[in-house]
Scaffold this motif. Structure first.
Motif, PDB file in Angstrom:
ATOM      1  N   LEU A 136       0.905  -1.271   0.113  1.00  0.00           N
ATOM      2  CA  LEU A 136      -0.001   0.098  -0.005  1.00  0.00           C
ATOM      3  C   LEU A 136       0.966   1.364   0.130  1.00  0.00           C
ATOM      4  N   GLY A 137       1.896   1.215   0.596  1.00  0.00           N
ATOM      5  CA  GLY A 137       2.718   2.376   0.874  1.00  0.00           C
ATOM      6  C   GLY A 137       2.362   3.275   1.932  1.00  0.00           C
ATOM      7  N   PHE A 138       1.592   2.673   2.765  1.00  0.00           N
ATOM      8  CA  PHE A 138       1.264   3.408   3.951  1.00  0.00           C
ATOM      9  C   PHE A 138       0.856   2.331   5.144  1.00  0.00           C
ATOM     10  N   GLU A 139       0.988   2.967   6.450  1.00  0.00           N
ATOM     11  CA  GLU A 139       0.756   2.031   7.570  1.00  0.00           C
ATOM     12  C   GLU A 139      -0.790   1.487   7.449  1.00  0.00           C
ATOM     13  N   VAL A 140      -0.856   0.467   8.041  1.00  0.00           N
ATOM     14  CA  VAL A 140      -2.197  -0.166   8.332  1.00  0.00           C
ATOM     15  C   VAL A 140      -2.386  -0.451   9.853  1.00  0.00           C
ATOM     16  N   GLU A 141      -3.614  -0.181  10.514  1.00  0.00           N
ATOM     17  CA  GLU A 141      -3.668  -0.390  11.951  1.00  0.00           C
ATOM     18  C   GLU A 141      -4.305  -2.186  11.974  1.00  0.00           C
ATOM     19  N   LEU A 142      -3.783  -2.679  12.972  1.00  0.00           N
ATOM     20  CA  LEU A 142      -4.317  -3.817  13.366  1.00  0.00           C
ATOM     21  C   LEU A 142      -4.865  -4.167  14.655  1.00  0.00           C
ATOM     22  N   PHE A 143      -6.014  -4.906  14.578  1.00  0.00           N
ATOM     23  CA  PHE A 143      -6.330  -5.428  15.870  1.00  0.00           C
ATOM     24  C   PHE A 143      -6.715  -7.100  15.850  1.00  0.00           C
ATOM     25  N   PRO A 144      -5.613  -7.644  16.674  1.00  0.00           N
ATOM     26  CA  PRO A 144      -5.481  -9.152  16.474  1.00  0.00           C
ATOM     27  C   PRO A 144      -6.723  -9.896  17.431  1.00  0.00           C
ATOM     28  N   ILE A 145      -7.047 -10.807  16.750  1.00  0.00           N
ATOM     29  CA  ILE A 145      -8.238 -11.687  17.594  1.00  0.00           C
ATOM     30  C   ILE A 145      -7.682 -13.060  17.775  1.00  0.00           C
ATOM     31  N   PRO A 146      -7.009 -13.590  18.575  1.00  0.00           N
ATOM     32  CA  PRO A 146      -6.612 -14.658  19.220  1.00  0.00           C
ATOM     33  C   PRO A 146      -7.543 -15.998  18.836  1.00  0.00           C
ATOM     34  N   MET A 147      -6.589 -17.103  18.430  1.00  0.00           N
ATOM     35  CA  MET A 147      -7.583 -18.339  18.449  1.00  0.00           C
ATOM     36  C   MET A 147      -8.509 -18.300  19.551  1.00  0.00           C
ATOM     37  N   SER A 148      -9.867 -18.672  19.345  1.00  0.00           N
ATOM     38  CA  SER A 148     -10.721 -18.756  20.286  1.00  0.00           C
ATOM     39  C   SER A 148     -11.989 -19.863  19.913  1.00  0.00           C
ATOM     40  N   VAL A 149     -11.896 -20.751  20.890  1.00  0.00           N
ATOM     41  CA  VAL A 149     -13.112 -21.638  20.928  1.00  0.00           C
ATOM     42  C   VAL A 149     -14.223 -21.185  21.150  1.00  0.00           C
ATOM     43  N   ALA A 150     -14.163 -20.150  22.300  1.00  0.00           N
ATOM     44  CA  ALA A 150     -15.457 -19.402  22.831  1.00  0.00           C
ATOM     45  C   ALA A 150     -16.068 -18.597  21.777  1.00  0.00           C
ATOM     46  N   LEU A 151     -15.571 -18.049  20.799  1.00  0.00           N
ATOM     47  CA  LEU A 151     -16.165 -17.214  19.795  1.00  0.00           C
ATOM     48  C   LEU A 151     -17.117 -18.383  18.661  1.00  0.00           C
ATOM     49  N   GLN A 152     -16.197 -19.342  18.435  1.00  0.00           N
ATOM     50  CA  GLN A 152     -17.054 -20.366  17.533  1.00  0.00           C
ATOM     51  C   GLN A 152     -18.204 -20.955  18.538  1.00  0.00           C
ATOM     52  N   THR A 153     -18.174 -21.053  19.612  1.00  0.00           N
ATOM     53  CA  THR A 153     -19.176 -21.481  20.449  1.00  0.00           C
ATOM     54  C   THR A 153     -20.402 -20.867  20.332  1.00  0.00           C
ATOM     55  N   ALA A 154     -20.141 -19.229  20.461  1.00  0.00           N
ATOM     56  CA  ALA A 154     -21.113 -18.271  20.337  1.00  0.00           C
ATOM     57  C   ALA A 154     -21.822 -18.360  19.131  1.00  0.00           C
ATOM     58  N   ILE A 155     -21.103 -18.266  17.882  1.00  0.00           N
ATOM     59  CA  ILE A 155     -21.581 -18.693  16.632  1.00  0.00           C
ATOM     60  C   ILE A 155     -22.516 -19.627  16.756  1.00  0.00           C
ATOM     61  N   ASN A 156     -22.050 -20.880  17.190  1.00  0.00           N
ATOM     62  CA  ASN A 156     -22.873 -22.122  17.012  1.00  0.00           C
ATOM     63  C   ASN A 156     -24.199 -22.119  17.906  1.00  0.00           C
ATOM     64  N   GLU A 157     -24.041 -21.169  18.965  1.00  0.00           N
ATOM     65  CA  GLU A 157     -25.317 -21.164  19.798  1.00  0.00           C
ATOM     66  C   GLU A 157     -25.956 -19.835  19.287  1.00  0.00           C
ATOM     67  N   ASN A 158     -25.638 -19.251  18.260  1.00  0.00           N
ATOM     68  CA  ASN A 158     -26.181 -18.061  17.395  1.00  0.00           C
ATOM     69  C   ASN A 158     -26.559 -16.861  18.605  1.00  0.00           C
ATOM     70  N   LYS A 159     -25.364 -16.551  19.515  1.00  0.00           N
ATOM     71  CA  LYS A 159     -25.805 -15.549  20.546  1.00  0.00           C
ATOM     72  C   LYS A 159     -24.343 -14.678  20.640  1.00  0.00           C
ATOM     73  N   SER A 160     -24.403 -13.666  21.205  1.00  0.00           N
ATOM     74  CA  SER A 160     -23.418 -12.827  21.571  1.00  0.00           C
ATOM     75  C   SER A 160     -22.415 -13.426  22.395  1.00  0.00           C
ATOM     76  N   ILE A 161     -20.887 -13.292  22.396  1.00  0.00           N
ATOM     77  CA  ILE A 161     -20.156 -13.633  23.205  1.00  0.00           C
ATOM     78  C   ILE A 161     -20.189 -13.156  24.642  1.00  0.00           C
ATOM     79  N   ILE A 162     -20.795 -12.122  24.482  1.00  0.00           N
ATOM     80  CA  ILE A 162     -21.147 -11.351  25.778  1.00  0.00           C
ATOM     81  C   ILE A 162     -22.266 -11.798  26.549  1.00  0.00           C
ATOM     82  N   GLU A 163     -23.308 -12.060  25.856  1.00  0.00           N
ATOM     83  CA  GLU A 163     -24.213 -12.832  26.522  1.00  0.00           C
ATOM     84  C   GLU A 163     -24.059 -14.034  27.011  1.00  0.00           C
ATOM     85  N   LEU A 164     -23.060 -14.883  26.625  1.00  0.00           N
ATOM     86  CA  LEU A 164     -22.579 -16.029  27.174  1.00  0.00           C
ATOM     87  C   LEU A 164     -21.966 -16.025  28.354  1.00  0.00           C
ATOM     88  N   THR A 165     -21.266 -14.816  28.448  1.00  0.00           N
ATOM     89  CA  THR A 165     -20.547 -14.522  29.754  1.00  0.00           C
ATOM     90  C   THR A 165     -21.618 -14.126  30.890  1.00  0.00           C
TER      91      THR A 165
END
Length: 196
Positions: free
Chosen positions: A137-166
């Motif tokens: 690109l020729g310019f800096e990009v900002e990154l926001f990493p999301i680590p490997m997470s079984v919890a996020l896949q569980t939230a998708i599988n249950e069709n819920k927000s991860i925040i709701e699961l907490t």
């Protein structure tokens, strides 16, 4: 605030991010992906745009465009309506080229871009990918990493927000807390790009 989530490479977490922002923070969704399931999972919150349609109607406030792994005129329209472009990617050699192609395509639209290394494990891989993207690109990009997470896949599988699961409490709620905080932090980072 409107957001376009896009990468021409499939399987990088576009719909996962869209799902969590929609279920956790009140966004509406617009799915532009013939193979996507977001509108099936969240029919009251996500509308599906068929691939043969040529135009997107102007969205209301707080819309996420979940754009599948292809390029057409609707991508320009989605980006023109958006305040931010999120490009998720998996920091591996196999996904770099598709992500570079996406970056080159969307950078010409002059909108802010947030890169999200998803399922990230090694910081070196993220830094290597960042180097490639910035060289391209020729310019800096900002990154926001999301680590490997079984919890996020569980939230998708249950069709819920991860925040709701907490909020279930107990060990299950505790186990999801770290991933929920990451999604909250992602939302806070997104809000930094909000137009005044």
């Amino acid at each position: 605030m409107n957001i376009t989530i896009v990468n021409f490479k499939g399987g990088v977490g576009k719909s996962m991010i869209a799902h969590q922002l929609i279920t956790g923070f009140g966004f509406r969704g617009c799915e532009i992906d013939p193979y996507g399931s977001l509108s099936d999972r969240l029919p009251d919150l996500v509308s599906r745009i068929e691939i043969q349609e040529k135009y997107l109607s102007e969205p209301g406030e707080e819309t996420i465009f979940d754009f599948g792994g292809f390029d057409d005129i609707k991508l320009d329209q989605a980006i023109s309506y958006s305040d931010l472009i999120i490009i998720p990617f998996i920091p591996t050699l196999e996904t770099i080229q598709g992500t570079v192609d996406t970056l080159v395509r969307v950078a010409q639209m002059n909108k802010p871009i947030l890169m999200v290394p998803n399922m990230s494990q090694k910081e070196n891989d993220i830094n290597d990918a960042k180097f490639v993207y910035e060289e391209t690109l020729g310019f800096e990009v900002e990154l926001f990493p999301i680590p490997m997470s079984v919890a996020l896949q569980t939230a998708i599988n249950e069709n819920k927000s991860i925040i709701e699961l907490t909020q279930q409490g107990g060990i299950k709620g505790y186990a999801y807390k770290k991933s929920a905080n990451i999604i909250r932090d992602l939302h806070a980072k997104i809000r930094e790009y909000q137009s005044n």
